[in-house]
Design a protein around this motif. Structure first.
Motif, short mmCIF file in Angstrom:
data_model
loop_
_atom_site.label_atom_id
_atom_site.label_comp_id
_atom_site.label_asym_id
_atom_site.label_seq_id
_atom_site.Cartn_x
_atom_site.Cartn_y
_atom_site.Cartn_z
N GLN A 171 0.58 -1.14 -0.01
CA GLN A 171 -0.02 -0.13 0.02
C GLN A 171 0.81 1.26 -0.09
O GLN A 171 2.07 1.01 0.43
CB GLN A 171 -0.96 -0.01 1.29
N THR A 172 0.26 2.36 -0.17
CA THR A 172 0.96 3.76 -0.29
C THR A 172 1.48 4.19 1.19
O THR A 172 0.43 4.19 1.90
CB THR A 172 0.29 4.89 -1.04
N ARG A 173 2.58 4.39 1.67
CA ARG A 173 2.89 4.73 2.87
C ARG A 173 3.20 6.15 2.71
O ARG A 173 4.12 6.57 1.94
CB ARG A 173 4.01 4.09 3.55
N ILE A 174 2.79 7.43 3.41
CA ILE A 174 3.13 8.66 3.38
C ILE A 174 3.80 9.18 4.77
O ILE A 174 2.99 9.08 5.69
CB ILE A 174 2.00 9.65 3.05
N GLU A 175 5.01 9.47 4.73
CA GLU A 175 5.45 9.73 6.36
C GLU A 175 6.47 11.13 6.30
O GLU A 175 6.80 11.61 5.27
CB GLU A 175 6.41 8.78 6.80
N GLY A 176 6.58 11.61 7.42
CA GLY A 176 7.27 12.84 7.65
C GLY A 176 6.59 13.78 8.45
O GLY A 176 5.74 13.54 9.29
N ASN A 177 7.00 15.10 8.12
CA ASN A 177 6.23 16.53 9.02
C ASN A 177 5.99 17.17 7.96
O ASN A 177 6.46 17.71 6.82
CB ASN A 177 7.51 17.01 9.60
N GLY A 178 4.43 17.60 7.97
CA GLY A 178 4.07 18.67 7.07
C GLY A 178 2.53 18.28 6.70
O GLY A 178 1.82 17.24 7.18
N ILE A 179 2.09 19.02 5.64
CA ILE A 179 0.69 19.10 5.25
C ILE A 179 0.74 17.84 4.00
O ILE A 179 1.53 18.29 3.18
CB ILE A 179 0.08 20.38 4.98
N VAL A 180 -0.28 17.32 3.98
CA VAL A 180 -0.83 16.12 2.76
C VAL A 180 -1.95 16.53 2.37
O VAL A 180 -3.01 16.85 3.11
CB VAL A 180 -0.49 14.60 3.27
N ALA A 181 -2.24 16.83 1.01
CA ALA A 181 -3.32 16.69 0.48
C ALA A 181 -3.80 15.43 -0.14
O ALA A 181 -3.05 14.96 -1.01
CB ALA A 181 -3.59 18.11 -0.60
N LEU A 182 -4.94 15.01 0.04
CA LEU A 182 -5.60 13.72 -0.29
C LEU A 182 -6.64 13.77 -1.13
O LEU A 182 -7.76 14.67 -0.93
CB LEU A 182 -5.74 12.88 0.78
N LYS A 183 -6.62 13.10 -2.26
CA LYS A 183 -8.14 12.83 -2.88
C LYS A 183 -8.89 11.91 -2.31
O LYS A 183 -8.20 10.56 -1.96
CB LYS A 183 -7.85 12.18 -4.60
N VAL A 184 -10.11 12.08 -1.77
CA VAL A 184 -10.88 11.00 -0.97
C VAL A 184 -12.06 10.80 -1.73
O VAL A 184 -12.59 11.51 -2.76
CB VAL A 184 -11.31 11.74 0.30
N PRO A 185 -12.66 9.45 -1.54
CA PRO A 185 -13.86 8.99 -2.53
C PRO A 185 -15.29 9.86 -1.91
O PRO A 185 -16.19 10.11 -2.94
CB PRO A 185 -14.06 7.55 -2.14
N VAL A 186 -15.32 10.23 -0.79
CA VAL A 186 -16.37 10.84 -0.30
C VAL A 186 -16.26 12.44 0.10
O VAL A 186 -14.84 12.88 0.33
CB VAL A 186 -17.40 10.08 0.71
N PRO A 187 -17.20 13.28 0.68
CA PRO A 187 -16.76 14.39 1.19
C PRO A 187 -16.10 14.12 2.50
O PRO A 187 -16.50 13.22 3.14
CB PRO A 187 -18.21 15.08 1.28
#
Length: 275
Positions: A171-187
């Motif tokens: 799976q995709t792992r996102i790690e560290g310090n800071g802001i992440v913008a994600l595409k999500v399937p629902v509001p």
């Protein structure tokens, strides 16, 4: 004083998060650009259905962000674009990770001072801030992040999650310090952000889209034995254990059913018109 872009179309800000850079999720109030009947009809349906066009805005102040390739719409200011491979070893790791997770191998870095606007979409977005932490997310959810965030592959830790979890080996792992913008399937308002404190969460279905890295994921039979279940495919639940956060989208199946029933009605009408 740094100037800001101005818009004639009214945009509403759904959410905002600031660290080294500022991330905003914007929403267009109306789309009024129809020049033909077909487009006007489509826009009227969108308006009546309450569907809104959204866009992510990133404001840099002598800072850097990484974007999913192809996500840039336009930018303003003194911003430099670079593609960092991390040398030969880093290049190899990125290629392997992209093959395992389906994520693109190289994510361009935008550095400087100015404003970046990503491609508008009728989909949904969410912002999350990591503080020396990691999250495991479903495929193709990553959209943008601050420079100190790393996106790579995480291997499933047990046999049950690998073969019975419908998530694949990696799976995709996102790690560290800071802001992440994600595409999500629902509001984001329909995402149930479940906090676990040395607890267990059992989910009947594949609608968990994010978990923090210290949450253990496995697939188990709702009662005791998993052997018979592996054969008949019934009674399995996804299990999340530990301390952290799990994002659930329980409305996912509702939209799926509505889409299927809508397609069925369209096919029915088309058949009647062709008779």
């Amino acid at each position: 004083m740094r100037s800001s872009l101005k818009f004639t179309n009214k945009l509403n800000m759904l959410s905002e998060m600031e660290c080294e850079s500022k991330f905003q999720i914007l929403e267009y109030e109306n789309l009024d650009g129809a020049t033909d009947v077909e487009t006007a009809f489509g826009l009227n349906i969108i308006r009546q259905s309450g569907i809104k066009l959204k866009q992510i805005r990133i404001m840099l102040e002598d800072s850097s962000v990484k974007l999913e390739p192809g996500s840039l719409s336009y930018m303003k200011g003194n911003i430099e674009v670079k593609n960092k491979s991390g040398g030969l070893i880093g290049f190899g790791k990125k290629i392997i990770s992209s093959k395992l997770t389906g994520e693109t191998a190289f994510k361009p870095t935008y550095s400087g001072t100015g404003e970046i606007f990503l491609e508008p979409s009728f989909g949904h977005f969410a912002l999350i801030e990591l503080e020396d932490d990691e999250i495991i997310v479903s495929d193709n959810m990553f959209y943008a992040c601050e420079e100190d965030i790393d996106v790579n592959a995480a291997m499933q830790k047990n046999i049950s999650s690998t073969f019975l979890g419908n998530e694949g080996l990696y799976q995709t792992r996102i790690e560290g310090n800071g802001i992440v913008a994600l595409k999500v399937p629902v509001p984001e308002s329909e995402i149930f952000k479940c906090i676990l404190i040395n607890d267990t969460l059992k989910v009947d279905g594949n609608f968990a889209i994010l978990r923090t890295g210290n949450i253990e994921f496995s697939v188990e039979k709702s009662s005791k034995s998993i052997i018979g279940t592996a054969i008949n495919g019934e009674g399995l639940v996804n299990v999340y254990r530990g301390t952290g956060e799990v994002w659930l989208i329980p409305t996912k199946n509702v939209y799926k059913e509505l889409k299927m029933s809508g397609a069925s009605e369209i096919n029915k009408l088309q058949f009647e018109q062709d008779r």
